[in-house]
Design a protein around this motif. Sequence first.
Motif, PDB file in Angstrom:
ATOM      1  N   ASP A  94      -5.571   4.307  -1.167  1.00 34.81           N
ATOM      2  CA  ASP A  94      -6.875   3.647  -1.273  1.00 34.81           C
ATOM      3  C   ASP A  94      -7.709   3.664   0.008  1.00 34.81           C
ATOM      4  O   ASP A  94      -8.924   3.521  -0.049  1.00 34.81           O
ATOM      5  CB  ASP A  94      -6.703   2.206  -1.746  1.00 34.81           C
TER       6      ASP A  94
ATOM      7  N   ALA B 234      -3.505   6.464   2.994  1.00 35.32           N
ATOM      8  CA  ALA B 234      -2.931   5.765   1.844  1.00 35.32           C
ATOM      9  C   ALA B 234      -3.717   6.155   0.592  1.00 35.32           C
ATOM     10  O   ALA B 234      -4.724   6.862   0.668  1.00 35.32           O
ATOM     11  CB  ALA B 234      -2.987   4.256   2.070  1.00 35.32           C
TER      12      ALA B 234
ATOM     13  N   ARG C 286       0.850  -1.194   0.000  1.00 41.71           N
ATOM     14  CA  ARG C 286       0.000   0.000   0.000  1.00 41.71           C
ATOM     15  C   ARG C 286       0.883   1.241   0.000  1.00 41.71           C
ATOM     16  O   ARG C 286       1.847   1.316   0.744  1.00 41.71           O
ATOM     17  CB  ARG C 286      -0.880  -0.041   1.240  1.00 41.71           C
TER      18      ARG C 286
END
Length: 146
Positions: free
Chosen positions: A46, A44, A26
């Motif tokens: 996402d 992050a 990530r």
Amino acid sequence: MRKGILVAAALLVFAGGACKRTPTPRQVLWTALGTEPFWSVEVATDVITLRRPGVPDVIWPSAAPSEVRPRDAALDDSGAVQARIWRARRSASDALLEVVIRPEPCSDGMSDRRYPATVTLRWQDTTRTGCAVPGRPTDGANGPRP
């Protein structure tokens, strides 16, 4: 010849299934932390993850941040970003999460560590402040997981 091609194709299929793909790590954009009470937020590409001692992590989907830039060129003609703001909800009925990171020097108040940014976290009628560092700290700047 045709049988050899079929055997080769079958071997490729089986070999491809046997190979394990390494998950892509990530990409952490910012790590923020605060004290009293201890908490940390990892932003992050996402997801945004809130960690607090003794309770499960809370995870929201992440989107690109809004960027606040100077409105008055006479005050600051650099065009530098003055704040990055992430807003997220896990569902339509969930409380809005807001993470605001500003490029202002910060100290966590418990150590001599200096951080390049401040953070304000708003969620569930609570506002917390702390410090932030780009990416995932590799020098232990965010200490152990709360």
